[in-house]
Write an enzyme that holds these catalytic residues in place. Structure first.
Site, PDB file in Angstrom:
ATOM      1  N   HIS A   1       0.833  -1.208   0.000  1.00  0.00           N
ATOM      2  CA  HIS A   1       0.000   0.000   0.000  1.00  0.00           C
ATOM      3  C   HIS A   1       0.870   1.262   0.000  1.00  0.00           C
ATOM      4  O   HIS A   1       0.714   2.146  -0.847  1.00  0.00           O
ATOM      5  CB  HIS A   1      -0.920  -0.020   1.225  1.00  0.00           C
ATOM      6  CG  HIS A   1      -1.788   1.200   1.369  1.00  0.00           C
ATOM      7  ND1 HIS A   1      -3.121   1.214   1.007  1.00  0.00           N
ATOM      8  CD2 HIS A   1      -1.536   2.445   1.837  1.00  0.00           C
ATOM      9  CE1 HIS A   1      -3.632   2.426   1.225  1.00  0.00           C
ATOM     10  NE2 HIS A   1      -2.693   3.184   1.751  1.00  0.00           N
ATOM     11  N   GLU A   2       1.804   1.321   0.919  1.00  0.00           N
ATOM     12  CA  GLU A   2       2.636   2.531   1.021  1.00  0.00           C
ATOM     13  C   GLU A   2       3.567   2.685  -0.178  1.00  0.00           C
ATOM     14  O   GLU A   2       3.838   3.801  -0.605  1.00  0.00           O
ATOM     15  CB  GLU A   2       3.432   2.540   2.335  1.00  0.00           C
ATOM     16  CG  GLU A   2       2.582   2.521   3.621  1.00  0.00           C
ATOM     17  CD  GLU A   2       1.506   3.618   3.711  1.00  0.00           C
ATOM     18  OE1 GLU A   2       1.710   4.715   3.154  1.00  0.00           O
ATOM     19  OE2 GLU A   2       0.453   3.359   4.332  1.00  0.00           O
TER      20      GLU A   2
ATOM     21  N   HIS B   1       1.760   4.527  -2.758  1.00  0.00           N
ATOM     22  CA  HIS B   1       1.829   5.973  -2.513  1.00  0.00           C
ATOM     23  C   HIS B   1       3.201   6.508  -2.927  1.00  0.00           C
ATOM     24  O   HIS B   1       3.327   7.560  -3.541  1.00  0.00           O
ATOM     25  CB  HIS B   1       1.663   6.279  -1.014  1.00  0.00           C
ATOM     26  CG  HIS B   1       0.241   6.269  -0.527  1.00  0.00           C
ATOM     27  ND1 HIS B   1      -0.741   7.074  -1.059  1.00  0.00           N
ATOM     28  CD2 HIS B   1      -0.363   5.584   0.484  1.00  0.00           C
ATOM     29  CE1 HIS B   1      -1.889   6.881  -0.396  1.00  0.00           C
ATOM     30  NE2 HIS B   1      -1.687   5.980   0.536  1.00  0.00           N
TER      31      HIS B   1
ATOM     32  N   GLU C   1      -4.644   8.049  -2.773  1.00  0.00           N
ATOM     33  CA  GLU C   1      -5.096   6.762  -2.253  1.00  0.00           C
ATOM     34  C   GLU C   1      -5.340   5.769  -3.402  1.00  0.00           C
ATOM     35  O   GLU C   1      -5.120   4.574  -3.239  1.00  0.00           O
ATOM     36  CB  GLU C   1      -6.357   6.955  -1.401  1.00  0.00           C
ATOM     37  CG  GLU C   1      -6.770   5.764  -0.567  1.00  0.00           C
ATOM     38  CD  GLU C   1      -5.822   5.424   0.587  1.00  0.00           C
ATOM     39  OE1 GLU C   1      -4.853   6.168   0.839  1.00  0.00           O
ATOM     40  OE2 GLU C   1      -6.063   4.377   1.236  1.00  0.00           O
TER      41      GLU C   1
END
Ligand code: MG
Length: 501
Positions: free
Chosen positions: A265-266, A269, A295
């Protein structure tokens, strides 16, 4: 003529970015390295620098430079004009809020945060209630200062997702909610009759996990030369510059998958931050479009790609090799089912991609009701319980696992939650477009070739910075406006196959 003036504005914006980087680094350090006793001094330092940054920001227009540029470039269709429009938009918002109001609100939030933590620990909403009442009243006041057309909630949403309104979101969210409720009920029924899945718990030394997570990040395209992975309780990404992007993750010695999900997830980003155009650093053209768009980049990697068959076809043998116990004896199909297990649960941050958005829609409905004065703060625990029962079929045993679970409201962030669901919807819509344009996407990912999809996201989204609004970008990339259709289709296909629903 505007170009020369614009160059002066860019210099001022760069100065602001240096201050922003310094502030960011203080925040990053606070979450990652700072000794606990440093908290008070750090809060004061951050408070001081925030004040200076605010003054500098307002000084952008000290000699009417910004307002003259805004008038001169008003209807122009150039990158400079887009950049000025964005700075002008945030400047005007900031200008409309009296300094005294901003200071009072920030003091209220500092107090509320401490009280909320205590209330959550003791699961006692009544402690937090008076502070939340004040926060809601001040956020309503903020909406009045800022101005709005239809709903005061629009004025708050706009701070996180410029241009988004209730008129746009409500029908999209309702459609999604009406699909999800019966869909989840069918999955829960189907899951009850499926054979039970193996237990993946074990002992996974943190150092070995770190090496595995770093490998996943690198394969995805995260540059370790222009980024760093550290550990914090709540994972986050912070980009100081495309050449210096920090992410954090967290590890559980008993569960190897716990870290991987948040790392992927990160890194999603971080790829956005590392992909922003260096030449526009400091200006809106070198920044991410919105929270929802940011997001979407984390979600498309975490879910559409990172929880897909192709991704694990490539990584599962590597995971089995790194951690033979227990993975050697778990067949791929069982592992894949575990990664994609759907289970209605109490806590938003622990929920799966199917149930997640109902957690958000519930919060959106509550926030909107509070700001539009259709709901009262004192009734929230009851409303929360009733909605959780209705939407997800779960009984909320206490406020700690209910209305008190999230930090957002105590920090004054009302209007933030919808950006999570927007991110999920943008992600599915972008991914559908990527699949249309890159027919070999899945085959490539299954072979560990992540460059084509990463470069597609980079060229379509990252390199444009804030040249386009989220609404325009989505249309440019996918050919149509934001819709819940692609997310719904994605869930139907994937979970239809997994659960036979
Ligand atoms: Mg995120």
């Amino acid at each position: 003529m505007p170009s020369k003036q614009y160059a002066i504005l860019v210099d001022r914006l760069k100065d602001l970015s240096y201050l922003g980087s310094a502030l960011g680094l203080l925040h990053w350090d606070q979450e990652v390295h700072m000794p606990p006793a440093g908290a008070e001094m750090r809060a004061r330092t951050i408070g001081y620098l925030s004040g200076r940054t605010h003054e500098q920001f307002l000084a952008l227009d000290k000699d009417k430079l910004l307002s003259k540029l805004a008038v001169a470039l008003k209807d122009k269709d150039t990158a400079e004009a887009a950049s000025v429009r964005d700075v002008w938009r945030s400047y005007r918002r900031e200008k409309k809020l009296p300094v005294k109001f901003v200071r009072e609100f920030s003091e209220l939030c500092s107090e509320a945060h401490v009280v909320w933590a205590k209330a959550r620990e003791t699961s006692d909403f009544s402690l937090f209630q008076p502070l939340l009442e004040k926060i809601v009243a001040m956020k309503r006041q903020e909406a009045e200062y800022v101005g709005y057309k239809d709903s005061p909630y629009d004025a708050l949403l706009d701070a996180y997702e410029p241009g988004a309104t209730c008129a746009q979101l409500s029908p999209v969210f309702s459609e999604l909610r009406d699909f999800l409720q019966p869909f989840i009920r069918r999955i829960v029924r189907a899951a009850a009759s499926q054979p039970s899945l193996p237990d993946l718990k074990g002992t996974f030394p943190i150092e070995k996990q770190k090496a595995f997570n770093a490998l996943v990040a690198e394969k995805m395209g995260f540059s370790h030369a222009a980024g760093k992975i550290d550990v914090s309780t709540h994972p986050f990404t912070m980009g100081f510059h495309p050449q210096d992007v920090r992410i954090t993750t967290r590890y559980d010695e008993r569960d190897a998958l716990y870290a991987i999900g948040s790392t992927v997830h990160e890194v999603g980003h971080a790829l956005y931050e590392q992909g922003l155009p260096v030449e526009h650093f400091g200006t809106p053209l070198g920044e991410a479009v919105s929270l929802g768009l940011h997001e979407s980049q984390s979600r498309v990697w975490e879910n559409q790609i990172g929880k897909g068959r192709a991704f694990w076809t490539y990584f599962y043998p590597k995971l089995q090799k790194a951690f033979p116990k227990p993975f050697k004896r778990v067949v791929f199909e069982d592992f894949f089912r575990i990664v994609n297990q759907v289970r209605p649960s109490l806590i938003r941050t622990e929920s799966d991609e199917v149930t997640y958005n109902l957690h958000i829609i519930l919060r959106y409905e509550i926030e909107k009701g509070l700001i539009e004065e259709n709901l009262k703060v004192k009734d929230l625990p009851g409303i929360w319980k009733a909605k959780m029962k209705e939407y997800l079929g779960v009984c909320v045993p206490d406020d700690r696992q209910g209305v008190l679970q999230d930090v957002h409201w105590s920090g004054g962030s009302i209007g933030y939650f919808p950006t999570y669901t927007l991110g999920n919807l943008y992600a599915a819509q972008f991914y559908a477009a990527a699949l249309r344009e890159l027919p070999r996407l899945q085959t490539d990912v299954a072979k560990g070739r992540f460059a084509p999809v990463r470069e597609w996201l980079r060229q379509k989204i990252h390199v444009h910075g804030k040249l386009h609004s989220a609404q325009v970008l989505v249309k440019n990339v996918t050919g149509e406006e934001l819709s819940s259709r692609y997310f719904i289709e994605y869930l139907k296909t994937k979970y239809g196959e997994l659960y036979g629903v």
